[in-house]
Design an enzyme around this catalytic site. Structure first.
Site, mmCIF file in Angstrom:
data_model
loop_
_atom_site.group_PDB
_atom_site.id
_atom_site.type_symbol
_atom_site.label_atom_id
_atom_site.label_comp_id
_atom_site.label_asym_id
_atom_site.label_seq_id
_atom_site.Cartn_x
_atom_site.Cartn_y
_atom_site.Cartn_z
ATOM 1 N N SER A 1 0.876 -1.182 0.000
ATOM 2 C CA SER A 1 0.000 0.000 0.000
ATOM 3 C C SER A 1 0.905 1.221 0.000
ATOM 4 O O SER A 1 2.069 1.138 0.416
ATOM 5 C CB SER A 1 -0.863 0.004 1.267
ATOM 6 O OG SER A 1 -1.490 1.256 1.445
ATOM 7 N N TYR B 1 -2.149 -1.466 10.504
ATOM 8 C CA TYR B 1 -2.177 -1.655 9.049
ATOM 9 C C TYR B 1 -0.912 -1.051 8.421
ATOM 10 O O TYR B 1 -0.240 -1.702 7.613
ATOM 11 C CB TYR B 1 -3.428 -0.986 8.467
ATOM 12 C CG TYR B 1 -3.609 -1.169 6.969
ATOM 13 C CD1 TYR B 1 -4.208 -2.308 6.451
ATOM 14 C CD2 TYR B 1 -3.168 -0.198 6.063
ATOM 15 C CE1 TYR B 1 -4.380 -2.476 5.082
ATOM 16 C CE2 TYR B 1 -3.336 -0.357 4.695
ATOM 17 C CZ TYR B 1 -3.943 -1.488 4.207
ATOM 18 O OH TYR B 1 -4.103 -1.655 2.846
HETATM 19 P P1 NAD Z 1 -11.133 -6.645 -0.287
HETATM 20 O O1 NAD Z 1 -11.542 -6.746 1.136
HETATM 21 O O2 NAD Z 1 -12.119 -6.183 -1.293
HETATM 22 O O3 NAD Z 1 -10.498 -8.026 -0.782
HETATM 23 C C1 NAD Z 1 -9.597 -8.755 0.007
HETATM 24 C C2 NAD Z 1 -9.720 -10.234 -0.316
HETATM 25 O O4 NAD Z 1 -8.772 -10.937 0.489
HETATM 26 C C3 NAD Z 1 -11.115 -10.807 0.023
HETATM 27 O O5 NAD Z 1 -11.630 -11.546 -1.065
HETATM 28 C C4 NAD Z 1 -10.857 -11.684 1.233
HETATM 29 O O6 NAD Z 1 -11.731 -12.802 1.329
HETATM 30 C C5 NAD Z 1 -9.411 -12.109 1.007
HETATM 31 N N1 NAD Z 1 -8.766 -12.535 2.260
HETATM 32 C C6 NAD Z 1 -8.777 -11.885 3.446
HETATM 33 N N2 NAD Z 1 -8.133 -12.612 4.362
HETATM 34 C C7 NAD Z 1 -7.699 -13.750 3.743
HETATM 35 C C8 NAD Z 1 -6.994 -14.896 4.170
HETATM 36 N N3 NAD Z 1 -6.596 -15.035 5.437
HETATM 37 N N4 NAD Z 1 -6.705 -15.855 3.264
HETATM 38 C C9 NAD Z 1 -7.106 -15.738 1.985
HETATM 39 N N5 NAD Z 1 -7.808 -14.674 1.519
HETATM 40 C C10 NAD Z 1 -8.103 -13.693 2.393
HETATM 41 O O7 NAD Z 1 -9.872 -5.664 -0.273
HETATM 42 P P2 NAD Z 1 -9.101 -4.878 -1.447
HETATM 43 O O8 NAD Z 1 -9.355 -3.438 -1.238
HETATM 44 O O9 NAD Z 1 -9.318 -5.484 -2.766
HETATM 45 O O10 NAD Z 1 -7.598 -5.135 -0.954
HETATM 46 C C11 NAD Z 1 -6.711 -6.035 -1.584
HETATM 47 C C12 NAD Z 1 -5.307 -5.731 -1.115
HETATM 48 O O11 NAD Z 1 -4.966 -4.397 -1.513
HETATM 49 C C13 NAD Z 1 -5.121 -5.781 0.404
HETATM 50 O O12 NAD Z 1 -3.871 -6.336 0.705
HETATM 51 C C14 NAD Z 1 -5.175 -4.319 0.808
HETATM 52 O O13 NAD Z 1 -4.500 -4.074 2.006
HETATM 53 C C15 NAD Z 1 -4.489 -3.691 -0.386
HETATM 54 N N6 NAD Z 1 -4.793 -2.271 -0.582
HETATM 55 C C16 NAD Z 1 -6.083 -1.844 -0.713
HETATM 56 C C17 NAD Z 1 -6.334 -0.495 -0.897
HETATM 57 C C18 NAD Z 1 -7.740 0.056 -1.038
HETATM 58 O O14 NAD Z 1 -7.909 1.263 -0.885
HETATM 59 N N7 NAD Z 1 -8.729 -0.757 -1.348
HETATM 60 C C19 NAD Z 1 -5.263 0.405 -0.948
HETATM 61 C C20 NAD Z 1 -3.962 -0.063 -0.824
HETATM 62 C C21 NAD Z 1 -3.735 -1.418 -0.642
#
Ligand code: NAD
Length: 247
Positions: free
Chosen positions: A144, A157
């Site tokens: 991130s 986080y």
């Molecule tokens: P999201 O919650 O939409 O998707 C996350 C997915 O990870 C879900 O399908 C969930 O079931 C799966 N997951 C969670 N724990 C798990 C586990 N223990 N084993 C297997 N699968 C698991 O979130 P997102 O926004 O798509 O985020 C995806 C990644 O991007 C994350 O690592 C998040 O930290 C990172 N991120 C997101 C953002 C944002 O603004 N959305 C910004 C920067 C980084």
């Protein structure tokens, strides 16, 4: 359209948000995709979307915090598709927003660290063992922009994402002469279910461009890191943050 033709990729957390968009984009570019998630419904939905587009994917249910499940996820990928060219370690969770360091509960800190950093490490460990056997491979860890800067009220986080960046740099150096590249993708606020869960925050107002990122924009960056076009890039943290870290 065929930048990943014949490649085999594994994407964790591919049942939702960024991971789903990444899986779809890499499949569109010709890759066979192992969709991994703890949520079977979301994972199966991603596979259906990819197949509906005439591309190849399969689902494997795994909790990335469990060593045996991360080992099985790699074994299944190799059994089904023969090898593992690219792994996108994207699964992750958010912390409770607003808690200062001293307000953070031990169980919340441990939950975030367990999934975001231990889970990513377990995935990398098993992927690297396979990539060593092949003497090739690419790993992209979804960290991130908060793996490069701090914000108040989100410390567990932020710490977990800084740790992913550190892990990425070490693995990149350890494997630089082994045909294996390891990079970190660092998005800012991207419109996904994770962002929707942080109710009451106007994320667009926090962003220099006045808008949040789109999952397709992150997927394009991951595609570049997975492709041969980034063949001299390793240990890199690619900011896809609409300028957030520039401030
Ligand atoms: P999201 O919650 O939409 O998707 C996350 C997915 O990870 C879900 O399908 C969930 O079931 C799966 N997951 C969670 N724990 C798990 C586990 N223990 N084993 C297997 N699968 C698991 O979130 P997102 O926004 O798509 O985020 C995806 C990644 O991007 C994350 O690592 C998040 O930290 C990172 N991120 C997101 C953002 C944002 O603004 N959305 C910004 C920067 C980084």
């Amino acid at each position: 359209m065929d930048r990943l033709k014949e490649k085999v990729v594994l994407v964790t957390g591919a049942g939702s948000g960024i991971g789903q968009a990444v899986a779809r984009k890499l499949a569109e570019e010709g890759a066979k995709v192992m969709v991994v998630d703890i949520n079977a419904k979301g994972g199966e939905q991603t596979v259906s979307m990819i197949k509906a587009a005439g591309k190849e994917a399969a689902f494997f249910k795994a909790d990335i915090t469990q060593a045996v499940e991360t080992e099985a996820m790699v074994l299944k990928t190799v059994e089904q598709y023969g090898h593992l060219d690219c792994a996108v370690n994207n699964a992750g969770v958010e912390a409770k927003l607003g808690d200062t360091v001293e307000q953070t509960q031990e169980k919340d800190f441990e939950r975030v660290m367990n999934i975001n950093i231990k889970g990513t490490w377990l995935c990398m460990k098993n992927e690297l063992l396979q990539m060593h056997r092949q003497e090739s491979g690419v790993i992209v860890n979804v960290a991130s922009v908060l793996g490069t800067i701090g914000v108040p009220g989100f410390s567990s986080y932020v710490a977990s994402k800084h740790a992913i960046v550190g892990l990425t740099k070490c693995a990149a150096l350890e494997n630089a002469t082994k045909g294996i590249r390891v990079n970190a993708m660092c998005p800012a606020a991207v419109q996904t279910p994770m962002l929707d869960r942080a109710e009451g925050v106007d994320w667009s107002a926090t962003q220099p461009m006045g808008r949040t990122g789109r999952v397709e924009e992150v997927a394009n960056g991951v595609l570049w890191l997975c492709s041969e076009e980034s063949s001299f890039t390793t240990g890199h943290t690619l900011l896809l943050d609409g300028g957030w870290a520039a401030g």
